[in-house]
Scaffold this motif. Sequence first.
Motif, PDB file in Angstrom:
ATOM      1  N   GLN A 185      -6.433  13.983   0.477  1.00 52.64           N
ATOM      2  CA  GLN A 185      -5.643  13.325   1.515  1.00 52.64           C
ATOM      3  C   GLN A 185      -5.563  11.812   1.316  1.00 52.64           C
ATOM      4  O   GLN A 185      -5.203  11.067   2.225  1.00 52.64           O
ATOM      5  CB  GLN A 185      -6.242  13.597   2.904  1.00 52.64           C
ATOM      6  CG  GLN A 185      -6.044  15.017   3.408  1.00 52.64           C
ATOM      7  CD  GLN A 185      -7.033  15.988   2.789  1.00 52.64           C
ATOM      8  OE1 GLN A 185      -8.196  15.659   2.597  1.00 52.64           O
ATOM      9  NE2 GLN A 185      -6.555  17.182   2.462  1.00 52.64           N
ATOM     10  N   ARG A 186      -5.884  11.340   0.102  1.00 49.99           N
ATOM     11  CA  ARG A 186      -5.925   9.894  -0.148  1.00 49.99           C
ATOM     12  C   ARG A 186      -4.588   9.228   0.177  1.00 49.99           C
ATOM     13  O   ARG A 186      -4.536   8.164   0.780  1.00 49.99           O
ATOM     14  CB  ARG A 186      -6.302   9.617  -1.602  1.00 49.99           C
ATOM     15  CG  ARG A 186      -6.371   8.140  -1.943  1.00 49.99           C
ATOM     16  CD  ARG A 186      -6.677   7.935  -3.421  1.00 49.99           C
ATOM     17  NE  ARG A 186      -6.623   6.536  -3.789  1.00 49.99           N
ATOM     18  CZ  ARG A 186      -7.636   5.700  -3.686  1.00 49.99           C
ATOM     19  NH1 ARG A 186      -8.796   6.132  -3.224  1.00 49.99           N
ATOM     20  NH2 ARG A 186      -7.514   4.435  -4.040  1.00 49.99           N
ATOM     21  N   GLY A 187      -3.485   9.864  -0.234  1.00 49.99           N
ATOM     22  CA  GLY A 187      -2.163   9.289   0.024  1.00 49.99           C
ATOM     23  C   GLY A 187      -1.890   9.173   1.511  1.00 49.99           C
ATOM     24  O   GLY A 187      -1.361   8.155   1.985  1.00 49.99           O
TER      25      GLY A 187
ATOM     26  N   LEU B 141      -1.603   5.912   6.562  1.00 50.88           N
ATOM     27  CA  LEU B 141      -2.054   5.644   7.929  1.00 50.88           C
ATOM     28  C   LEU B 141      -2.654   4.247   8.046  1.00 50.88           C
ATOM     29  O   LEU B 141      -2.439   3.542   9.037  1.00 50.88           O
ATOM     30  CB  LEU B 141      -3.080   6.700   8.343  1.00 50.88           C
ATOM     31  CG  LEU B 141      -2.550   8.122   8.545  1.00 50.88           C
ATOM     32  CD1 LEU B 141      -3.704   9.084   8.816  1.00 50.88           C
ATOM     33  CD2 LEU B 141      -1.551   8.155   9.711  1.00 50.88           C
ATOM     34  N   PHE B 142      -3.397   3.841   7.014  1.00 51.62           N
ATOM     35  CA  PHE B 142      -3.982   2.504   7.026  1.00 51.62           C
ATOM     36  C   PHE B 142      -2.894   1.435   6.981  1.00 51.62           C
ATOM     37  O   PHE B 142      -2.988   0.401   7.647  1.00 51.62           O
ATOM     38  CB  PHE B 142      -4.937   2.332   5.850  1.00 51.62           C
ATOM     39  CG  PHE B 142      -5.527   0.952   5.757  1.00 51.62           C
ATOM     40  CD1 PHE B 142      -6.360   0.473   6.747  1.00 51.62           C
ATOM     41  CD2 PHE B 142      -5.231   0.139   4.676  1.00 51.62           C
ATOM     42  CE1 PHE B 142      -6.905  -0.803   6.674  1.00 51.62           C
ATOM     43  CE2 PHE B 142      -5.772  -1.132   4.587  1.00 51.62           C
ATOM     44  CZ  PHE B 142      -6.602  -1.605   5.590  1.00 51.62           C
ATOM     45  N   ALA B 143      -1.839   1.682   6.193  1.00 54.15           N
ATOM     46  CA  ALA B 143      -0.728   0.730   6.120  1.00 54.15           C
ATOM     47  C   ALA B 143      -0.066   0.571   7.486  1.00 54.15           C
ATOM     48  O   ALA B 143       0.281  -0.548   7.897  1.00 54.15           O
ATOM     49  CB  ALA B 143       0.300   1.199   5.082  1.00 54.15           C
ATOM     50  N   VAL B 144       0.104   1.682   8.190  1.00 60.88           N
ATOM     51  CA  VAL B 144       0.687   1.619   9.538  1.00 60.88           C
ATOM     52  C   VAL B 144      -0.227   0.832  10.477  1.00 60.88           C
ATOM     53  O   VAL B 144       0.235   0.003  11.279  1.00 60.88           O
ATOM     54  CB  VAL B 144       0.930   3.042  10.088  1.00 60.88           C
ATOM     55  CG1 VAL B 144       1.346   2.989  11.559  1.00 60.88           C
ATOM     56  CG2 VAL B 144       2.006   3.747   9.266  1.00 60.88           C
TER      57      VAL B 144
ATOM     58  N   ALA C 278     -14.841   9.551   0.880  1.00 63.20           N
ATOM     59  CA  ALA C 278     -13.671   9.591   0.012  1.00 63.20           C
ATOM     60  C   ALA C 278     -13.698  10.800  -0.909  1.00 63.20           C
ATOM     61  O   ALA C 278     -12.650  11.354  -1.258  1.00 63.20           O
ATOM     62  CB  ALA C 278     -13.590   8.304  -0.808  1.00 63.20           C
ATOM     63  N   GLN C 279     -14.897  11.218  -1.332  1.00 57.74           N
ATOM     64  CA  GLN C 279     -15.008  12.374  -2.215  1.00 57.74           C
ATOM     65  C   GLN C 279     -14.531  13.641  -1.508  1.00 57.74           C
ATOM     66  O   GLN C 279     -13.900  14.500  -2.120  1.00 57.74           O
ATOM     67  CB  GLN C 279     -16.456  12.537  -2.682  1.00 57.74           C
ATOM     68  CG  GLN C 279     -16.958  11.358  -3.519  1.00 57.74           C
ATOM     69  CD  GLN C 279     -18.438  11.476  -3.845  1.00 57.74           C
ATOM     70  OE1 GLN C 279     -19.102  12.427  -3.443  1.00 57.74           O
ATOM     71  NE2 GLN C 279     -18.967  10.505  -4.571  1.00 57.74           N
ATOM     72  N   ARG C 280     -14.813  13.736  -0.217  1.00 57.87           N
ATOM     73  CA  ARG C 280     -14.394  14.919   0.540  1.00 57.87           C
ATOM     74  C   ARG C 280     -12.909  14.875   0.887  1.00 57.87           C
ATOM     75  O   ARG C 280     -12.262  15.920   1.001  1.00 57.87           O
ATOM     76  CB  ARG C 280     -15.214  15.035   1.826  1.00 57.87           C
ATOM     77  CG  ARG C 280     -16.703  15.245   1.603  1.00 57.87           C
ATOM     78  CD  ARG C 280     -17.417  15.464   2.928  1.00 57.87           C
ATOM     79  NE  ARG C 280     -18.843  15.686   2.748  1.00 57.87           N
ATOM     80  CZ  ARG C 280     -19.685  15.956   3.728  1.00 57.87           C
ATOM     81  NH1 ARG C 280     -19.248  16.041   4.984  1.00 57.87           N
ATOM     82  NH2 ARG C 280     -20.971  16.149   3.473  1.00 57.87           N
TER      83      ARG C 280
ATOM     84  N   LEU D 132       0.819  -1.211   0.000  1.00 63.71           N
ATOM     85  CA  LEU D 132       0.000   0.000   0.000  1.00 63.71           C
ATOM     86  C   LEU D 132       0.853   1.262   0.000  1.00 63.71           C
ATOM     87  O   LEU D 132       0.406   2.321  -0.458  1.00 63.71           O
ATOM     88  CB  LEU D 132      -0.926   0.005   1.226  1.00 63.71           C
ATOM     89  CG  LEU D 132      -2.111  -0.956   1.178  1.00 63.71           C
ATOM     90  CD1 LEU D 132      -2.818  -0.990   2.529  1.00 63.71           C
ATOM     91  CD2 LEU D 132      -3.083  -0.575   0.082  1.00 63.71           C
ATOM     92  N   LEU D 133       2.065   1.162   0.524  1.00 62.21           N
ATOM     93  CA  LEU D 133       2.937   2.329   0.587  1.00 62.21           C
ATOM     94  C   LEU D 133       3.648   2.597  -0.735  1.00 62.21           C
ATOM     95  O   LEU D 133       4.246   3.659  -0.916  1.00 62.21           O
ATOM     96  CB  LEU D 133       3.983   2.141   1.696  1.00 62.21           C
ATOM     97  CG  LEU D 133       3.425   2.152   3.125  1.00 62.21           C
ATOM     98  CD1 LEU D 133       4.524   1.805   4.123  1.00 62.21           C
ATOM     99  CD2 LEU D 133       2.815   3.514   3.455  1.00 62.21           C
ATOM    100  N   ARG D 134       3.587   1.612  -1.642  1.00 62.03           N
ATOM    101  CA  ARG D 134       4.212   1.803  -2.949  1.00 62.03           C
ATOM    102  C   ARG D 134       3.328   2.674  -3.825  1.00 62.03           C
ATOM    103  O   ARG D 134       2.109   2.561  -3.814  1.00 62.03           O
ATOM    104  CB  ARG D 134       4.440   0.449  -3.632  1.00 62.03           C
ATOM    105  CG  ARG D 134       5.420  -0.446  -2.932  1.00 62.03           C
ATOM    106  CD  ARG D 134       5.476  -1.807  -3.589  1.00 62.03           C
ATOM    107  NE  ARG D 134       5.845  -1.694  -4.994  1.00 62.03           N
ATOM    108  CZ  ARG D 134       5.776  -2.690  -5.865  1.00 62.03           C
ATOM    109  NH1 ARG D 134       5.299  -3.869  -5.485  1.00 62.03           N
ATOM    110  NH2 ARG D 134       6.136  -2.522  -7.108  1.00 62.03           N
TER     111      ARG D 134
END
Length: 262
Positions: free
Chosen positions: A229-231, A236-239, A223-225, A116-118
């Motif tokens: 900040q998607r990246g 954060l999810f990967a962590v 997600a639209q809002r 996910l971090l790639r």
Amino acid sequence: MLGSAVTVGAGALVGVVLGLIGGGGSILAVPLLLYGVGITDPHRAIGTASLAVAASAALGLIPHARAGTVKWPCASVFAASGMIGAAIGAWTGRQVDGQKLIALFALAMLAVAVNLLRKRNEGGDPATRITPRIAWRLGGLGLLTGLAAGFFGIGGGFLILPGLLLGSGMAVLNAVGSSLLGVAAFGMTTAASYASAGLVDWPIAGLFILGGAFGGWFGQRLAQRLAPQRGLLTGLFAVMLALVAAYMLYRSAMLHFGNAML
């Protein structure tokens, strides 16, 4: 009543994550069922999660199909060969000791976190059409991906997406929509294998799917809002995945040493 609410909430959390970042979230289903909902048997948690993931992917496929972003010939070849791999992988996973399987599952979570971090290559050809050469590539990659998805009881979306890109050269937008057919097919195959052994908790799966439907709807709107900040959200999810994987490894190790002391 409280247990039902927790199950729906766990499903909603997975749905929100999937809606926000578009992939990887379904891998949270197993740890949530084990440590949140309270399923004690790892194999039953995997079987139940597979059914929930398959249903969620099938629901998520509908808007992509309506938008015309699914490359059906490519996706179908990948999914068909992958179902063979998923059946073999699921049977193999059922033969492995539950705690050992959970430890391996945690390592797979770490791999997802790294993936996910790639940064994704946003290129690709939206006009890609299937050819015999592409079909053979997709078939081989699908088989390998299905093996992993069936063994670990995960949707495999984090593997399916790059597999479709590598095998066909399609655009990322098409790969995202097409990958959901594979996730649904692999999950249903894995769930069928576990269900044949009585390792699916149907009421819990139903509640989890219900929560996932609501969570996915909310996550897509959110997600639209939060698109700019998607990246950051993905990072954060990967962590979070890495931390959950570390906890699963810790719990598995404590159970192993505890049993060894008896």
